[in-house]
Scaffold this active site. Structure first.
Site, PDB file in Angstrom:
ATOM      1  N   ARG A 290     -24.616 -21.295 -37.468  1.00 14.09           N
ATOM      2  CA  ARG A 290     -25.579 -22.222 -38.084  1.00 14.09           C
ATOM      3  C   ARG A 290     -27.001 -21.684 -37.974  1.00 14.09           C
ATOM      4  NH1 ARG A 290     -23.128 -27.830 -35.390  1.00 14.09           N
ATOM      5  NH2 ARG A 290     -20.946 -27.216 -35.624  1.00 14.09           N
TER       6      ARG A 290
ATOM      7  N   GLN B 244     -15.406 -18.951 -45.751  1.00 14.38           N
ATOM      8  CA  GLN B 244     -14.342 -19.462 -44.899  1.00 14.38           C
ATOM      9  C   GLN B 244     -14.274 -20.982 -44.980  1.00 14.38           C
ATOM     10  OE1 GLN B 244     -15.174 -18.690 -40.738  1.00 14.38           O
ATOM     11  NE2 GLN B 244     -17.053 -19.868 -40.750  1.00 14.38           N
TER      12      GLN B 244
ATOM     13  N   ASP C 151     -23.041 -23.843 -43.220  1.00 10.85           N
ATOM     14  CA  ASP C 151     -22.112 -24.822 -43.800  1.00 10.85           C
ATOM     15  C   ASP C 151     -22.710 -25.404 -45.072  1.00 10.85           C
ATOM     16  OD1 ASP C 151     -20.369 -25.075 -41.205  1.00 10.85           O
ATOM     17  OD2 ASP C 151     -22.420 -25.462 -40.542  1.00 10.85           O
TER      18      ASP C 151
ATOM     19  N   ASP D 210     -24.101 -19.196 -30.933  1.00  9.69           N
ATOM     20  CA  ASP D 210     -25.451 -19.723 -31.140  1.00  9.69           C
ATOM     21  C   ASP D 210     -26.517 -18.736 -30.685  1.00  9.69           C
ATOM     22  OD1 ASP D 210     -24.198 -22.069 -31.950  1.00  9.69           O
ATOM     23  OD2 ASP D 210     -24.540 -23.123 -30.056  1.00  9.69           O
TER      24      ASP D 210
ATOM     25  N   HIS E 218     -23.965 -29.263 -41.611  1.00  7.03           N
ATOM     26  CA  HIS E 218     -22.653 -29.220 -40.969  1.00  7.03           C
ATOM     27  C   HIS E 218     -21.915 -30.549 -41.072  1.00  7.03           C
ATOM     28  CE1 HIS E 218     -19.838 -29.753 -37.586  1.00  7.03           C
ATOM     29  NE2 HIS E 218     -19.511 -28.500 -37.849  1.00  7.03           N
TER      30      HIS E 218
ATOM     31  N   LYS F   7     -17.536 -27.026 -46.466  1.00  7.53           N
ATOM     32  CA  LYS F   7     -17.257 -28.278 -45.770  1.00  7.53           C
ATOM     33  C   LYS F   7     -16.808 -29.354 -46.758  1.00  7.53           C
ATOM     34  CE  LYS F   7     -18.266 -27.628 -41.378  1.00  7.53           C
ATOM     35  NZ  LYS F   7     -17.237 -27.828 -40.341  1.00  7.53           N
TER      36      LYS F   7
ATOM     37  N   GLU G  35     -23.881 -17.527 -39.995  1.00  6.52           N
ATOM     38  CA  GLU G  35     -22.900 -18.518 -40.432  1.00  6.52           C
ATOM     39  C   GLU G  35     -23.616 -19.808 -40.799  1.00  6.52           C
ATOM     40  OE1 GLU G  35     -20.151 -21.967 -39.810  1.00  6.52           O
ATOM     41  OE2 GLU G  35     -22.002 -21.478 -38.730  1.00  6.52           O
TER      42      GLU G  35
ATOM     43  N   GLU H  46     -19.349 -21.332 -44.745  1.00  3.22           N
ATOM     44  CA  GLU H  46     -18.243 -22.259 -44.546  1.00  3.22           C
ATOM     45  C   GLU H  46     -18.317 -23.414 -45.533  1.00  3.22           C
ATOM     46  OE1 GLU H  46     -16.251 -25.321 -41.305  1.00  3.22           O
ATOM     47  OE2 GLU H  46     -17.670 -23.807 -40.590  1.00  3.22           O
TER      48      GLU H  46
END
Length: 301
Positions: A54, A199, A82, A288, A95, A164, A80, A162
């Site tokens: 994140r 992903q 979301d 993180d 997220h 979501k 990474e 990612e």
């Protein structure tokens, strides 16, 4: 296209010019460049990719431009993040399925509970403070769009994206593909450098991406240990298995490698655990604290 080496190792090797790295006591460890001589999954130690979870979310509010910039400044190999979709069809970086944990939505829109992302327009979400919950100095940070987040990486760090809430946002996979294609030159650059992976926990979402963008590596996330049948099926089309750290062990690492995929556990923030996973032979670590992870990789083995 199966792309494990390009995503997991070649990105690091291209950025490394020294042959060895000195460690205390006069010993040396091979860099990613020298490790290229060994098979992709026979190494333990240096050739482990750092994924800033994140953004550098241990140092800045998650999934904000500040977190993205902090990760880039730290030299994160991948960042990474979301993606969700607003009520008016815009892609934003968030997220949770609700806005309440990481923004002041309850103050700005007190009568709009339960604060689902998909119930708010982009214009409404732009009114929210997404930083002060983390620390006062981040007051005024906003929820970024996917394009703004990609731009913040400045094509220096790769993107682990990612998806979501696919069931909440039907067709979001096609929206993501269209958005990435609309950024001038981004997809050709990402493919040439191996700096994009998409992903999800939701297998149909990842399959859709694989169909729409067959040359982009895809990964499957797992919050419980996958069965061998699931791994075998995934190996027919997926590039990465990204499991929770609690159940990632030597047997899982070895099996994923036997099936020709890479493995990148999440979220690993403890230095002891980072060392343990490096020694298990994982291909990457989602954390993180990307700078800490890279320091540990340099001195491990």
């Amino acid at each position: 296209m199966r792309n494990i080496v390009r995503v997991g190792i070649a990105v690091l090797a291209a950025a490394v010019s020294a042959v060895v790295v000195a460690v205390p006591g006069g010993a040396t460890v091979p860099t990613a460049e020298t490790a290229m001589a060994a098979p992709a999954h026979s190494r333990k130690g240096p050739a482990v990719v750092d994924y800033a979870h994140r953004g550098a979310s241990g140092s800045a509010p998650e999934n904000t431009i500040a977190a993205a910039r902090f990760a880039v400044t730290q030299g994160a190999t991948f960042v990474e993040t979301d993606v969700r979709r607003t009520a008016d069809g815009e892609l934003v970086v968030m997220h949770d399925d609700k806005l309440s944990r990481t923004t002041n939505v309850e103050e700005v829109f007190p009568d709009r509970a339960p604060y689902w992302v998909h119930d708010f327009t982009l214009a409404e979400i732009r009114q929210l403070d997404a930083g002060s919950w983390f620390a006062p100095e981040f007051t005024g940070e906003r929820v970024p769009t996917l394009r703004e987040f990609v731009d913040a990486l400045k094509r220096r760090s790769g993107l682990l994206l990612e998806i979501k809430g696919s069931l909440l946002y039907p067709g979001i996979e096609a929206d993501i593909v269209a958005e990435l294609k609309s950024i001038p030159g981004y997809l050709p650059w990402a493919l040439a450098t191996g700096k994009l992976v998409i992903q999800s926990f939701w297998v149909p979402a990842v399959r859709d991406i694989h169909t729409l963008l067959p040359d982009v590596p895809v990964g499957l996330l797992f919050e419980t240990r996958p069965t061998d049948d699931v791994l075998v099926e995934a190996s027919r089309w997926a590039d990465q298995i990204n499991p929770g750290n609690a159940f990632t062990d030597q047997a899982l690492v070895d099996r994923v490698h036997e099936l020709g995929m890479s493995i990148n556990p999440y979220v690993v923030n403890n230095g002891r655990d980072m060392r343990r996973f490096v020694n298990l032979g994982v291909d990457g670590i989602i954390t993180d604290y990307p700078a800490v992870m890279r320091d540990i990789v340099r001195i491990t083995r």
